[in-house]
Each structure stands twice: as C-alpha cells, then as structure tokens.
Design a protein around this motif. Structure first.
Motif, short mmCIF file in Angstrom:
data_model
loop_
_atom_site.label_atom_id
_atom_site.label_comp_id
_atom_site.label_asym_id
_atom_site.label_seq_id
_atom_site.Cartn_x
_atom_site.Cartn_y
_atom_site.Cartn_z
N ILE A 78 77.19 -18.42 -22.47
CA ILE A 78 77.55 -19.74 -21.96
C ILE A 78 77.72 -19.64 -20.45
O ILE A 78 77.85 -18.54 -19.91
CB ILE A 78 78.83 -20.28 -22.64
N GLN A 79 77.72 -20.78 -19.78
CA GLN A 79 77.94 -20.78 -18.34
C GLN A 79 79.39 -20.40 -18.06
O GLN A 79 80.29 -20.77 -18.82
CB GLN A 79 77.67 -22.17 -17.76
N ALA A 80 79.60 -19.66 -16.99
CA ALA A 80 80.95 -19.24 -16.61
C ALA A 80 81.86 -20.47 -16.46
O ALA A 80 81.46 -21.47 -15.87
CB ALA A 80 80.90 -18.45 -15.31
N GLY A 81 83.04 -20.36 -17.00
CA GLY A 81 84.02 -21.44 -16.89
C GLY A 81 83.71 -22.66 -17.75
O GLY A 81 84.27 -23.73 -17.52
N THR A 141 82.03 -15.83 -35.62
CA THR A 141 81.73 -16.92 -36.56
C THR A 141 80.23 -17.16 -36.62
O THR A 141 79.49 -16.83 -35.70
CB THR A 141 82.40 -18.25 -36.16
N ASP A 142 79.82 -17.78 -37.71
CA ASP A 142 78.45 -18.25 -37.85
C ASP A 142 78.42 -19.67 -37.28
O ASP A 142 79.20 -20.53 -37.70
CB ASP A 142 78.06 -18.27 -39.33
N ALA A 143 77.56 -19.92 -36.32
CA ALA A 143 77.54 -21.21 -35.63
C ALA A 143 77.18 -22.37 -36.56
O ALA A 143 77.72 -23.46 -36.42
CB ALA A 143 76.57 -21.17 -34.45
N TYR A 144 76.27 -22.15 -37.50
CA TYR A 144 75.83 -23.23 -38.38
C TYR A 144 76.93 -23.64 -39.36
O TYR A 144 77.31 -24.81 -39.44
CB TYR A 144 74.57 -22.83 -39.13
N ASN A 200 80.89 -23.34 -26.19
CA ASN A 200 81.10 -22.59 -27.43
C ASN A 200 82.22 -23.31 -28.20
O ASN A 200 83.13 -22.69 -28.74
CB ASN A 200 81.49 -21.14 -27.13
N GLY A 201 82.12 -24.65 -28.23
CA GLY A 201 83.18 -25.50 -28.74
C GLY A 201 83.61 -25.24 -30.17
O GLY A 201 84.79 -25.28 -30.48
N ARG A 202 82.66 -25.00 -31.07
CA ARG A 202 83.02 -24.74 -32.47
C ARG A 202 83.93 -23.52 -32.57
O ARG A 202 84.90 -23.52 -33.31
CB ARG A 202 81.78 -24.49 -33.32
N MET A 260 80.81 -15.12 -30.69
CA MET A 260 81.93 -14.21 -30.77
C MET A 260 82.73 -14.28 -29.49
O MET A 260 82.20 -14.66 -28.44
CB MET A 260 81.46 -12.79 -31.08
N ASP A 261 84.00 -13.92 -29.62
CA ASP A 261 84.89 -14.04 -28.47
C ASP A 261 86.21 -13.35 -28.79
O ASP A 261 86.49 -13.05 -29.95
CB ASP A 261 85.13 -15.51 -28.14
#
Length: 180
Positions: A92-95, A21-24, A100-102, A1-2
C-alpha cells in the motif's frame, strides 16, 4: 498481513500480534504473538501458514520492515522470497492504511474483543487471540460478506509451498549482479 501494533499485558510484557487474512473471505489465517518484529519470525509464520493453507497469489502489506526494505525498489529479503515463489507483493502507499481497510477493520475488532481488560500474560493473550480467531472465522457474521462467516467463503489455495525456494532466474537479455 500486518502487525496490529503493540500493547502491554497485565504482567507488563509487550505484545506484538502478527496477523494474516484472506482478502476475499476475510478469513483470519493467523493471529500470533511474535517476540520480535523481524524477518526470521515473520518468515516462519508465513511459511507455516502456506504449508497449512497453500500459497496465495498475492500478499498485501504496508511498507514497514520486514515487508519492505531500503534496497532496490524497496524490496526486502521476505519480498524477494515471495517473488521467487511467484507471489505478487502488493504494498500500500505509505501513510494510507485505508488501502488495507478490511485488514485494519479486523484489527479494530481484534483490539476491542481481546485487550480489555488486559490479559494476565502473553500466554493468556495468545489464548484470547486463538478464541477470537475461531469466533471471527466461524461464528461472527460480517456485514461486508452479506452476513456470512468467513469460513463459509474461504478456500485454501491448491498451490503447495515447495520444500526449497527456487533459484531466481533472470529473463533473457537481463544481467544479474553476479560476475560471470
């Protein structure tokens, strides 16, 4: 999420879309405008999504508020609530948005498909988001899914969100911050 990142509608209003979103399967569970990027609104949207689709095993976010905090281990009230439910919070790592590409790729398509020309109002923009969500999930083939649509792969969780959050119990031998 974002959060997608804000933009302005035709009437000059700030639009902040919150997405899940669902990652899969890449199924877009929520794309909802919030009036403030804060704990109460995000928590309410997450809880509504979990009531409708069940609880996920994991949630991946960036390190911004309200997902992360400045306290112990960067935990926020939202993340602590997820821990109480047994949900693993992956940050995720900062920056490093590519981690979280998908989700970021969906944001690019969301922006391309729903913001030009600007919608006349927030209500009109939400209508565009709702239409995008339907098409994205049910009609648009995804190359990363071997040209399947997310709805053909998505399965809601069978784990229901409890009506009340369980109390956090410390493991044997660990001490709590409460004085006894």
């Amino acid at each position: 999420m974002d959060f997608k990142g804000y933009f302005v509608t035709g009437d000059g209003k700030r639009c902040d879309p919150f997405t899940i979103t669902d990652a899969y399967s890449r199924y877009l569970i929520r794309c909802q405008i919030v009036s403030r990027i804060d704990l109460s609104q995000v928590r309410a949207i997450c809880e509504a999504a979990m009531r409708e689709y069940g609880m996920p095993a994991r949630i991946r976010t960036d390190n911004g508020a309200p997902f992360a905090g400045t306290g112990l281990m960067g935990l926020s009230k939202l993340a602590l609530g997820w821990m109480k439910l047994g949900i693993v919070h992956e940050r995720i790592q900062a920056g490093r948005p590519q981690q979280n590409g998908r989700h970021e790729r969906m944001h690019r398509t969301l922006k391309e498909d729903t913001t030009k020309p600007p919608a006349s109002s927030l209500r009109a923009q939400q209508s565009r988001f709702d239409n995008f969500r339907y098409v994205f999930n049910n009609e648009r083939p995804h190359e990363g899914l071997k040209n399947a649509v997310p709805a053909s792969l998505y399965h809601p969780s069978s784990v229901s969100l409890p009506r009340k959050l369980p109390e956090f119990t410390y493991p044997k031998g660990a001490s709590s911050a409460k004085s006894e």
